[in-house]
Design an enzyme around this catalytic site. Structure first.
Site, mmCIF file in Angstrom:
data_model
loop_
_atom_site.group_PDB
_atom_site.id
_atom_site.type_symbol
_atom_site.label_atom_id
_atom_site.label_comp_id
_atom_site.label_asym_id
_atom_site.label_seq_id
_atom_site.Cartn_x
_atom_site.Cartn_y
_atom_site.Cartn_z
ATOM 1 N N SER A 56 0.867 -1.172 0.000
ATOM 2 C CA SER A 56 0.000 0.000 0.000
ATOM 3 C C SER A 56 0.910 1.230 0.000
ATOM 4 C CB SER A 56 -0.857 -0.026 1.267
ATOM 5 O OG SER A 56 -1.359 1.260 1.563
ATOM 6 N N ARG A 57 0.306 2.404 -0.234
ATOM 7 C CA ARG A 57 1.092 3.624 -0.071
ATOM 8 C C ARG A 57 1.306 3.905 1.406
ATOM 9 N NH1 ARG A 57 -2.603 7.471 -3.568
ATOM 10 N NH2 ARG A 57 -4.085 6.361 -2.244
ATOM 11 N N HIS A 99 -2.386 1.874 -13.397
ATOM 12 C CA HIS A 99 -2.116 0.540 -13.955
ATOM 13 C C HIS A 99 -0.870 0.527 -14.847
ATOM 14 C CE1 HIS A 99 -6.595 -0.878 -13.368
ATOM 15 N NE2 HIS A 99 -5.996 -0.529 -12.239
ATOM 16 N N LYS A 117 -9.322 -4.432 -14.492
ATOM 17 C CA LYS A 117 -9.859 -3.763 -15.671
ATOM 18 C C LYS A 117 -10.096 -2.307 -15.332
ATOM 19 C CE LYS A 117 -13.545 -2.995 -14.449
ATOM 20 N NZ LYS A 117 -14.154 -2.340 -13.269
ATOM 21 N N ASP A 198 -14.908 1.962 -16.368
ATOM 22 C CA ASP A 198 -15.110 1.112 -15.201
ATOM 23 C C ASP A 198 -16.204 0.062 -15.408
ATOM 24 O OD1 ASP A 198 -13.652 1.641 -12.513
ATOM 25 O OD2 ASP A 198 -15.551 0.672 -12.006
HETATM 26 N N1 LIG Z 1 -13.338 -6.968 -11.020
HETATM 27 C C1 LIG Z 1 -14.270 -6.222 -10.477
HETATM 28 O O1 LIG Z 1 -15.412 -6.622 -10.312
HETATM 29 C C2 LIG Z 1 -13.913 -4.840 -10.034
HETATM 30 C C3 LIG Z 1 -14.756 -4.191 -9.117
HETATM 31 C C4 LIG Z 1 -14.384 -2.930 -8.659
HETATM 32 C C5 LIG Z 1 -13.238 -2.346 -9.136
HETATM 33 N N2 LIG Z 1 -12.466 -2.971 -10.057
HETATM 34 C C6 LIG Z 1 -11.225 -2.343 -10.545
HETATM 35 O O2 LIG Z 1 -10.272 -2.409 -9.505
HETATM 36 C C7 LIG Z 1 -9.527 -1.198 -9.411
HETATM 37 C C8 LIG Z 1 -9.683 -0.628 -8.009
HETATM 38 O O3 LIG Z 1 -11.030 -0.366 -7.748
HETATM 39 P P1 LIG Z 1 -11.598 -0.290 -6.233
HETATM 40 O O4 LIG Z 1 -13.038 -0.020 -6.374
HETATM 41 O O5 LIG Z 1 -11.129 -1.448 -5.458
HETATM 42 O O6 LIG Z 1 -10.866 1.049 -5.746
HETATM 43 P P2 LIG Z 1 -10.482 1.487 -4.251
HETATM 44 O O7 LIG Z 1 -11.355 0.827 -3.249
HETATM 45 O O8 LIG Z 1 -10.389 2.961 -4.277
HETATM 46 O O9 LIG Z 1 -9.026 0.861 -4.066
HETATM 47 C C9 LIG Z 1 -7.925 1.240 -4.831
HETATM 48 C C10 LIG Z 1 -6.685 1.227 -3.953
HETATM 49 O O10 LIG Z 1 -5.570 1.607 -4.759
HETATM 50 C C11 LIG Z 1 -4.591 2.257 -3.958
HETATM 51 N N3 LIG Z 1 -4.074 3.413 -4.709
HETATM 52 C C12 LIG Z 1 -2.852 3.496 -5.297
HETATM 53 N N4 LIG Z 1 -2.699 4.651 -5.921
HETATM 54 C C13 LIG Z 1 -3.821 5.361 -5.735
HETATM 55 C C14 LIG Z 1 -4.247 6.654 -6.115
HETATM 56 N N5 LIG Z 1 -3.476 7.465 -6.863
HETATM 57 N N6 LIG Z 1 -5.466 7.063 -5.724
HETATM 58 C C15 LIG Z 1 -6.270 6.286 -4.995
HETATM 59 N N7 LIG Z 1 -5.908 5.014 -4.592
HETATM 60 C C16 LIG Z 1 -4.697 4.574 -4.955
HETATM 61 C C17 LIG Z 1 -5.278 2.642 -2.649
HETATM 62 O O11 LIG Z 1 -4.669 1.888 -1.645
HETATM 63 P P3 LIG Z 1 -3.476 2.510 -0.772
HETATM 64 O O12 LIG Z 1 -3.789 3.994 -0.627
HETATM 65 O O13 LIG Z 1 -3.566 1.759 0.494
HETATM 66 O O14 LIG Z 1 -2.222 2.280 -1.553
HETATM 67 C C18 LIG Z 1 -6.728 2.199 -2.813
HETATM 68 O O15 LIG Z 1 -7.231 1.572 -1.669
HETATM 69 C C19 LIG Z 1 -10.037 -0.308 -10.539
HETATM 70 O O16 LIG Z 1 -9.187 -0.439 -11.647
HETATM 71 C C20 LIG Z 1 -11.408 -0.872 -10.864
HETATM 72 O O17 LIG Z 1 -11.786 -0.688 -12.229
HETATM 73 C C21 LIG Z 1 -12.779 -4.220 -10.479
#
Ligand SMILES: NC(=O)c1ccc[n+]([C@@H]2O[C@H](COP(=O)([O-])OP(=O)(O)OC[C@H]3O[C@@H](n4cnc5c(N)ncnc54)[C@H](OP(=O)(O)O)[C@@H]3O)[C@@H](O)[C@H]2O)c1
Length: 347
Positions: A56-57, A99, A117, A198
């Site tokens: 994580s960051r 990514h 994705k 998304d």
């Molecule tokens: N397969 C699926 O069904 C599915 C569902 C939802 C999302 N997704 C994909 O998964 C990815 C993440 O989505 P999510 O909904 O899980 O997002 P999220 O809850 O916001 O989590 C993303 C994580 O990335 C880290 N991060 C690193 N750089 C960042 C930045 N510049 N700004 C914000 N966070 C950053 C953060 O963790 P730290 O701050 O701890 O590093 C954050 O907790 C996206 O690409 C989305 O399209 C896929």
């Protein structure tokens, strides 16, 4: 054309079952947010894979995630994770804007990469990742988990056998209500926000799976106040009277269904088509019988993320560097369709 009779029973899906010869890889997660938690649970409960480290960051957040999911190593930076020799594959679950840089760093460190994705913000960046992975000889795969679900296997068989006849239409939609919030990643242009990248990517990949790349893309829709696409309908022309009609939005929850219609039959997914679900197969006549299928593997909702993890391990075991079910070229082509649509919406 001789009419093709619909089969009386559906083919069995080919499943990515764990413990069927695939290597047990050590995974590192980058970006311990919402989907990473679901992924870690699914992998822990339903695969032979091990999540060995999380970065994580913030070391604090990594430590909490590691404690929640029984992960051995919590790290406060991506670099520390990539420097570890005991990590085979990196799962990148950060917002889409990250990514490309994290993917390139993971590839340079010699890791296999599963990237959420969309693989990148646009086709150009996805091609940059694909080129780097090909040059490094590592496996790169977009986490388009819908492709590895049991229902996708049956759809592939039905299409390969021509059971639906000549395909004329794909209709699909994906809408989720994300309350307007300029801080939410889906409303932030700099994080790759917007419905298409998304959510719309699921309908677009379904159309691509069935029909390939379109000849033309027409997008009609609107933007949020923050300037990302809020909602849009895409009409993809495939020539010869074949169209895909795809809707995505972050302003409402929609049925999230999909249908594929051909000269000999129609397949209709019930409910959210991109997660484990059921479908109906009906003939072209008004009174034709309906064949029904539902996913009875016991892996519902986000447990279905485990299929893609086992698939990746199997591909690595087979010496592959990309997914045969969702190639890098197709991943790039899908993003090219989205690029075209986003450019039209931005006007
Ligand atoms: N397969 C699926 O069904 C599915 C569902 C939802 C999302 N997704 C994909 O998964 C990815 C993440 O989505 P999510 O909904 O899980 O997002 P999220 O809850 O916001 O989590 C993303 C994580 O990335 C880290 N991060 C690193 N750089 C960042 C930045 N510049 N700004 C914000 N966070 C950053 C953060 O963790 P730290 O701050 O701890 O590093 C954050 O907790 C996206 O690409 C989305 O399209 C896929």
């Amino acid at each position: 054309l001789e009419p093709i009779m619909l089969p009386t029973r559906l083919p069995e899906p080919e499943l990515f079952l764990p413990g069927t010869g695939e290597p047990s890889l050590k995974w590192g997660i980058v970006g311990p947010g919402w989907i990473a938690g679901e992924f870690a649970k699914a992998v822990g409960d339903h695969t032979a894979q091990t999540i060995h480290a999380v970065a994580s960051r913030s070391l604090d957040r990594a430590s909490r995630f590691a404690a929640d999911h029984g992960i051995e190593h919590a790290l406060g930076s991506v670099d520390e994770l990539l420097a570890r020799a005991d990590i085979d594959v990196v799962y990148i679950s950060t917002p889409q804007s990250e990514h490309l840089p994290i993917g390139l760093a993971a590839i340079a460190a010699g890791k296999h990469v599963l990237v959420e994705k969309p693989m990148a913000l646009n086709a150009h960046d996805a091609r940059t990742l694909a080129d780097a992975a090909r040059a490094a000889g590592v496996l790169l795969m977009e986490a388009m988990w819908s492709r590895y679900l049991p229902q996708a296997s049956i759809l592939r068989t039905l299409l390969a056998d021509g059971v639906l006849g000549e395909i004329r239409s794909v209709m699909a939609d994906h809408g989720q209500l994300i309350a307007p919030d300029p801080q939410h990643r889906l409303y932030r242009p700099e994080l790759g926000g917007g419905a298409l990248l998304d959510l719309g990517i699921y309908p677009v990949q379904l159309a691509s799976m069935v029909l390939g790349a379109p000849a033309t893309v027409t997008a009609v829709g609107g933007l949020t106040e923050t300037g990302v696409d809020a909602y849009s309908t895409l009409v993809l022309e495939h020539g010869d009277g074949v169209q895909a009609t795809l809707f995505s939005t972050i302003t409402a929850r929609t049925p999230m269904t999909a249908s594929i219609s051909g000269s000999e039959g129609t397949l209709i997914f019930d409910g959210a088509f991109y997660i484990p679900t059921s479908f109906r197969l009906i003939g072209p006549g008004h009174f034709d019988p309906t064949l029904r299928w539902s996913d009875e593997t016991g892996l519902a909702l986000f447990d279905g993320l485990s299929w893609e993890a086992t698939a990746l391990a199997r591909f690595v075991g087979e010496g592959r560097t990309e997914s045969p079910l969702h190639t890098l070229d197709e991943t790039i082509s899908i993003l090219a369709t989205i690029d075209d649509a986003r450019a039209q919406l931005a006007g």
